[in-house]
Design an enzyme around this catalytic site. Structure first.
Site, mmCIF file in Angstrom:
data_model
loop_
_atom_site.group_PDB
_atom_site.id
_atom_site.type_symbol
_atom_site.label_atom_id
_atom_site.label_comp_id
_atom_site.label_asym_id
_atom_site.label_seq_id
_atom_site.Cartn_x
_atom_site.Cartn_y
_atom_site.Cartn_z
ATOM 1 N N GLY A 1 -15.753 -62.086 -17.242
ATOM 2 C CA GLY A 1 -15.931 -63.518 -17.368
ATOM 3 C C GLY A 1 -15.159 -64.285 -16.310
ATOM 4 O O GLY A 1 -14.547 -63.709 -15.413
ATOM 5 N N SER A 2 -15.167 -65.572 -16.428
ATOM 6 C CA SER A 2 -14.494 -66.428 -15.451
ATOM 7 C C SER A 2 -13.002 -66.510 -15.733
ATOM 8 O O SER A 2 -12.538 -66.209 -16.837
ATOM 9 C CB SER A 2 -15.100 -67.827 -15.494
ATOM 10 O OG SER A 2 -14.783 -68.464 -16.722
ATOM 11 N N GLU A 23 -10.918 -58.802 -18.490
ATOM 12 C CA GLU A 23 -11.486 -58.301 -17.240
ATOM 13 C C GLU A 23 -12.326 -59.436 -16.686
ATOM 14 O O GLU A 23 -13.423 -59.702 -17.152
ATOM 15 C CB GLU A 23 -12.335 -57.049 -17.496
ATOM 16 C CG GLU A 23 -12.713 -56.308 -16.216
ATOM 17 C CD GLU A 23 -14.100 -56.636 -15.714
ATOM 18 O OE1 GLU A 23 -14.217 -57.630 -14.955
ATOM 19 O OE2 GLU A 23 -15.053 -55.948 -16.075
ATOM 20 N N LEU A 24 -11.772 -60.140 -15.701
ATOM 21 C CA LEU A 24 -12.363 -61.378 -15.219
ATOM 22 C C LEU A 24 -13.064 -61.146 -13.886
ATOM 23 O O LEU A 24 -13.590 -60.076 -13.627
ATOM 24 C CB LEU A 24 -11.278 -62.456 -15.142
ATOM 25 C CG LEU A 24 -10.459 -62.616 -16.439
ATOM 26 C CD1 LEU A 24 -9.368 -63.645 -16.274
ATOM 27 C CD2 LEU A 24 -11.355 -62.948 -17.617
ATOM 28 N N CYS A 57 -19.030 -57.813 -11.474
ATOM 29 C CA CYS A 57 -17.623 -58.140 -11.187
ATOM 30 C C CYS A 57 -17.001 -57.106 -10.253
ATOM 31 O O CYS A 57 -16.412 -57.446 -9.231
ATOM 32 C CB CYS A 57 -16.828 -58.220 -12.483
ATOM 33 S SG CYS A 57 -17.245 -59.635 -13.519
ATOM 34 N N GLU A 154 -15.108 -66.004 -5.434
ATOM 35 C CA GLU A 154 -16.032 -64.939 -5.785
ATOM 36 C C GLU A 154 -17.464 -65.450 -5.630
ATOM 37 O O GLU A 154 -17.825 -66.481 -6.191
ATOM 38 C CB GLU A 154 -15.813 -64.484 -7.225
ATOM 39 C CG GLU A 154 -16.796 -63.405 -7.660
ATOM 40 C CD GLU A 154 -16.606 -62.964 -9.098
ATOM 41 O OE1 GLU A 154 -16.951 -61.812 -9.410
ATOM 42 O OE2 GLU A 154 -16.114 -63.771 -9.912
#
Length: 251
Positions: A1-2, A23-24, A57, A154
């Site tokens: 995610g963000s 876990e971004l 990601c 990103e």
């Protein structure tokens, strides 16, 4: 995610005194040194950047190439990206599908335009595809420098940024010049040097002469704004265990 979502979840977990794993995002460096097997490095870079239309990601995002092979790598990479077929994911001959949402495509296009305005060079693509579906052309941007949008942020879509490094140490420095630290890749025939470089790179994982990937046997997770905690492997199983110590005096 963000990062924003992760920070919100961490606040809620902290208020309840609950452990959490985040876990971004990631902006993984894909380092190609002058002695690398360019055929394999290009193949891996294409898969690592454009798999799932670039919406992963843990994926190659900043392609950092040592100067002596930068021009050759760019030429081979662009030729391989041009060969990717875009269209409906229902057709297995297609490799590039639509993005998840229209607003995400618009955000990605804005990042590309800002990077070009900052002085980068558009090599391929760079446009939204008219018609139904959230399609964005497979895009390659070269001459990207630290501080530019596609270096700092990103890019979650089918856009690759090529960055030239003077040497291996410069490549490590640029890999670490990021808010993120999820994964990274090193391509070189000198495995001893690769091991030394991997120890210097500030990420949760480094892959040497191989594609970034996940596997139940190998832990996954990041540092910096890529989050904390680990998934998979024994480390992942222990993240949510409350370990109890029982000690008995046998005297």
């Amino acid at each position: 995610g963000s990062v924003r979502a992760g920070a919100a979840i961490a606040q809620l977990a902290g208020a309840a005194l609950k452990k959490c794993v985040l876990e971004l995002g990631g902006s993984d460096a894909f380092i190609v040194l002058a002695d690398a097997d360019l055929d394999e490095a290009v193949r891996s870079a294409v898969l690592g950047r454009f798999g799932n239309t670039g919406q992963v990601c843990l994926a190659a995002k900043r392609l950092i190439v040592e100067a002596p092979v930068a021009a050759e790598f760019e030429a081979r990479f662009v030729a391989a990206v041009k060969a990717l077929r875009m269209g409906s994911p229902r057709d297995e001959a297609n490799f590039i599908g639509p993005m998840a949402r229209y607003d995400l495509r618009d955000e990605l296009h804005g990042q590309v335009e800002r990077t070009l305005a900052e002085g980068a060079r558009l090599v391929l693509g760079g446009h939204k595809v008219e018609g139904p579906g959230n399609y964005y052309e497979p895009t390659v941007i070269a001459d990207v420098q630290p501080g530019m949008t596609s270096f700092r942020e990103e890019l979650f879509g089918p856009v690759a940024s090529i960055i030239v490094a003077r040497d291996a140490q410069h490549a490590v420095e640029m890999a670490n010049d990021s808010e993120f630290g999820l994964g990274g890749t090193i391509w070189t025939r000198d495995l001893e040097r690769a091991d030394a470089m991997a120890a210097q790179i500030e990420t949760g994982a480094v892959f040497i002469n191989g594609d970034v990937a996940t596997d139940p046997r190998v832990t996954v997770g990041g540092v910096k704004k890529s989050g904390f905690g680990r998934e998979l492997s024994s480390f992942g199983m222990h993240e949510f265990c409350n370990v109890q110590t029982v000690w008995t005096d046998r005297r």
